[in-house]
Design an enzyme around this catalytic site. Sequence first.
Site, PDB file in Angstrom:
ATOM      1  N   GLU A   1    -127.436  24.362  -2.136  1.00  0.00           N
ATOM      2  CA  GLU A   1    -126.242  23.963  -1.680  1.00  0.00           C
ATOM      3  C   GLU A   1    -125.209  25.587  -1.553  1.00  0.00           C
ATOM      4  O   GLU A   1    -125.663  26.411  -2.495  1.00  0.00           O
ATOM      5  CB  GLU A   1    -125.385  23.476  -2.644  1.00  0.00           C
ATOM      6  CG  GLU A   1    -125.967  21.998  -3.089  1.00  0.00           C
ATOM      7  CD  GLU A   1    -125.233  21.450  -4.185  1.00  0.00           C
ATOM      8  OE1 GLU A   1    -124.134  21.906  -4.431  1.00  0.00           O
ATOM      9  OE2 GLU A   1    -125.719  20.665  -4.411  1.00  0.00           O
TER      10      GLU A   1
ATOM     11  N   CYS B   1    -119.894  31.306  -1.566  1.00  0.00           N
ATOM     12  CA  CYS B   1    -120.479  31.051  -3.043  1.00  0.00           C
ATOM     13  C   CYS B   1    -122.038  30.700  -2.891  1.00  0.00           C
ATOM     14  O   CYS B   1    -122.271  29.553  -2.288  1.00  0.00           O
ATOM     15  CB  CYS B   1    -119.903  29.898  -3.568  1.00  0.00           C
ATOM     16  SG  CYS B   1    -120.452  29.500  -5.575  1.00  0.00           S
TER      17      CYS B   1
ATOM     18  N   CYS C   1    -132.608  25.337 -11.827  1.00  0.00           N
ATOM     19  CA  CYS C   1    -132.180  26.385 -12.676  1.00  0.00           C
ATOM     20  C   CYS C   1    -133.045  26.101 -13.758  1.00  0.00           C
ATOM     21  O   CYS C   1    -133.239  24.727 -14.488  1.00  0.00           O
ATOM     22  CB  CYS C   1    -130.795  26.326 -12.951  1.00  0.00           C
ATOM     23  SG  CYS C   1    -130.077  27.661 -14.129  1.00  0.00           S
TER      24      CYS C   1
ATOM     25  N   CYS D   1    -124.116  21.272 -17.100  1.00  0.00           N
ATOM     26  CA  CYS D   1    -124.505  21.740 -15.721  1.00  0.00           C
ATOM     27  C   CYS D   1    -125.468  20.667 -14.777  1.00  0.00           C
ATOM     28  O   CYS D   1    -126.647  20.299 -15.312  1.00  0.00           O
ATOM     29  CB  CYS D   1    -124.818  23.159 -15.545  1.00  0.00           C
ATOM     30  SG  CYS D   1    -125.221  23.673 -13.912  1.00  0.00           S
TER      31      CYS D   1
ATOM     32  N   CYS E   1    -121.423  22.965  -8.353  1.00  0.00           N
ATOM     33  CA  CYS E   1    -122.895  23.746  -8.225  1.00  0.00           C
ATOM     34  C   CYS E   1    -123.747  22.555  -8.419  1.00  0.00           C
ATOM     35  O   CYS E   1    -123.574  22.108  -9.722  1.00  0.00           O
ATOM     36  CB  CYS E   1    -123.349  24.750  -8.746  1.00  0.00           C
ATOM     37  SG  CYS E   1    -122.752  25.191 -10.220  1.00  0.00           S
TER      38      CYS E   1
HETATM   39  N1  SAH Z   1    -126.125  30.693 -13.864  1.00  0.00           N
HETATM   40  C1  SAH Z   1    -125.038  31.265 -13.399  1.00  0.00           C
HETATM   41  C2  SAH Z   1    -124.479  30.793 -12.226  1.00  0.00           C
HETATM   42  C3  SAH Z   1    -123.868  29.387 -12.364  1.00  0.00           C
HETATM   43  S1  SAH Z   1    -122.717  28.628 -11.761  1.00  0.00           S
HETATM   44  C4  SAH Z   1    -124.087  31.401 -14.772  1.00  0.00           C
HETATM   45  O1  SAH Z   1    -124.496  30.614 -15.777  1.00  0.00           O
HETATM   46  O2  SAH Z   1    -123.048  31.800 -14.606  1.00  0.00           O
HETATM   47  C5  SAH Z   1    -121.280  29.331 -12.020  1.00  0.00           C
HETATM   48  C6  SAH Z   1    -120.423  28.783 -13.180  1.00  0.00           C
HETATM   49  O3  SAH Z   1    -120.083  27.544 -12.974  1.00  0.00           O
HETATM   50  C7  SAH Z   1    -120.977  28.959 -14.612  1.00  0.00           C
HETATM   51  O4  SAH Z   1    -120.089  29.327 -15.333  1.00  0.00           O
HETATM   52  C8  SAH Z   1    -121.303  27.580 -14.761  1.00  0.00           C
HETATM   53  O5  SAH Z   1    -121.310  27.224 -16.240  1.00  0.00           O
HETATM   54  C9  SAH Z   1    -119.964  26.813 -14.087  1.00  0.00           C
HETATM   55  N2  SAH Z   1    -120.462  25.346 -13.937  1.00  0.00           N
HETATM   56  C10 SAH Z   1    -121.618  24.839 -13.987  1.00  0.00           C
HETATM   57  N3  SAH Z   1    -121.567  23.400 -13.861  1.00  0.00           N
HETATM   58  C11 SAH Z   1    -120.311  23.152 -14.081  1.00  0.00           C
HETATM   59  C12 SAH Z   1    -119.225  21.876 -14.151  1.00  0.00           C
HETATM   60  N4  SAH Z   1    -119.720  20.646 -14.127  1.00  0.00           N
HETATM   61  N5  SAH Z   1    -117.944  21.931 -14.235  1.00  0.00           N
HETATM   62  C13 SAH Z   1    -117.274  23.375 -14.272  1.00  0.00           C
HETATM   63  N6  SAH Z   1    -118.103  24.382 -14.463  1.00  0.00           N
HETATM   64  C14 SAH Z   1    -119.481  24.429 -14.406  1.00  0.00           C
END
Ligand code: SAH
Length: 357
Positions: free
Chosen positions: A93, A106, A113, A120, A336
Site C-alpha cells: 500500500e 507515504c 513486516c 499493527c 498501514c
Molecule cells: N516500521 C516503522 C514504520 C511503520 S508505520 C516504524 O515502526 O516506525 C509508521 C507508524 O505508524 C509507526 O509509528 C507505527 O507504530 C504506527 N502505526 C502502525 N499501526 C498503527 C495503528 N493501527 N494506529 C496508529 N498508528 C499505527
Amino acid sequence: MDLTPSLLRALTDGTFEAWVVAQGQPPFRRKQVERWVARAATDFEQMSDLPASLRATLKRDFALRSSRVIRHLRDADGTEKLLLEWPDGARIEGVLLREGHRRTICLSTQVGCAMGCVFCASGLEGLERNLRSEEILEQALRLVECLDPQERLSHVVVMGMGEPLANLDALLPALDWMASPRGFGISARRITVSTVGLPGAIRRLARHSRPYRLAVSLHAADDTLRARIVPVSRSTGIASLLEAVDDYFRATGRRLTFEYVLLGSINDRPLDARRLARLLVGRTALVNLIPYNPVPGLPYRTPAPTAVRRFREILEEAGIEVRGRKRKGARIDAACGQLRRRSRDGREILSTGGGVE
Ligand code: SAH
C-alpha cells in the site's frame, strides 16, 4: 512474467548512464528521460522530446512499470490510497496526503513486516519479502501519477508497511534518486524515515551522505512496557536506542521526532506521560501523539479524548514540543497494512477494482 529490465532499477543503480553512452547518445538524453520519469510518465511514447528511434530502443530494452493498481481509493479529505500488486503476487500500500500546499507520499518498504508490534496490521502475518529499490521508486511514481497537473510533490514519509531500517540497502538508492535533482529534487529535510528503532541501522543512516529526517516509534518510556508493545525492543532497551538517536542528532543536526501511538489503558496513563517527559526532556525532539487506529481482530482501543488531552498537557508542561497527528484517510483504511489485509480476506471481490471510488 515480463523479464524486461526495469528502467527504474537502471536509474537507482546508476547503470542507465552507461546504457545511454552505449547507444551512442549524448549525455543530455539521460536528463531528458529522467525528467519524464520524475513527472511520472507511464509510457515511453509520452517522452516527446526524444527521437522516435530512441523511444523505440528504450521500449525494447526497458519496462517503465511492473505493478498493477489493484485498488485506488480516494477519501473526501483528499487522501488517496493505492493497493499495488507486483508480478509475484505480493501486495503493498502507498498513500498520498494533501494538506494545504503540502503533497506528501507515504511509502512502504516491505511486504509485511517482521517487527511484530502487537497493535499493527502490517506485521500480523510476518514478513513476506523486502521491496527492491525500483519497487519503492515505482510506488512513489504511482502516487505522483495521482497528482493533478498543477500539484507538486513536496514531502516523502517512509511510514507505510514494513521496517525501513531493515531494508536500507534497497531504500537508500530509491530515496537518493527522489532527493537528487535528477529525480524529484526534494530536499532531504522533507524526507522522513520512520523506524521501530534499530540502533545499528540508525548509526548507518547517520553516516549516509544525505541527512534524512528520522522518526522513532517509541510507544513507551520504560523497557518493560515497550517490550510488550514492540517485541523487537527486548534485545535493545530504550537507553541504547536513545544513544543511537543522539548520535543521529549530532551527525545530522536534524531534530528528531518520536512517534507515540496511544493505546487506551495501556500506555496512555498520566504516569506514562511523566515517564516520557523525563526521558525526553533536554533533547531536541518533537513528540507525535497518534491515537490508535483500531485494527479489526486486535484487542486494542483508541484512548478517550480526555486521556489524550491529559497526556499532551503533561508533556507540554515539561517543555516538550508535541504534535497530535490528525487522522487522515480514515474512511479508506489509510493506516498501514489495513487495506492489504482486507483485500486478502475478500480477494475475489476487490481484485475487480481499479477505479477511483
Ligand atoms: N516500521 C516503522 C514504520 C511503520 S508505520 C516504524 O515502526 O516506525 C509508521 C507508524 O505508524 C509507526 O509509528 C507505527 O507504530 C504506527 N502505526 C502502525 N499501526 C498503527 C495503528 N493501527 N494506529 C496508529 N498508528 C499505527
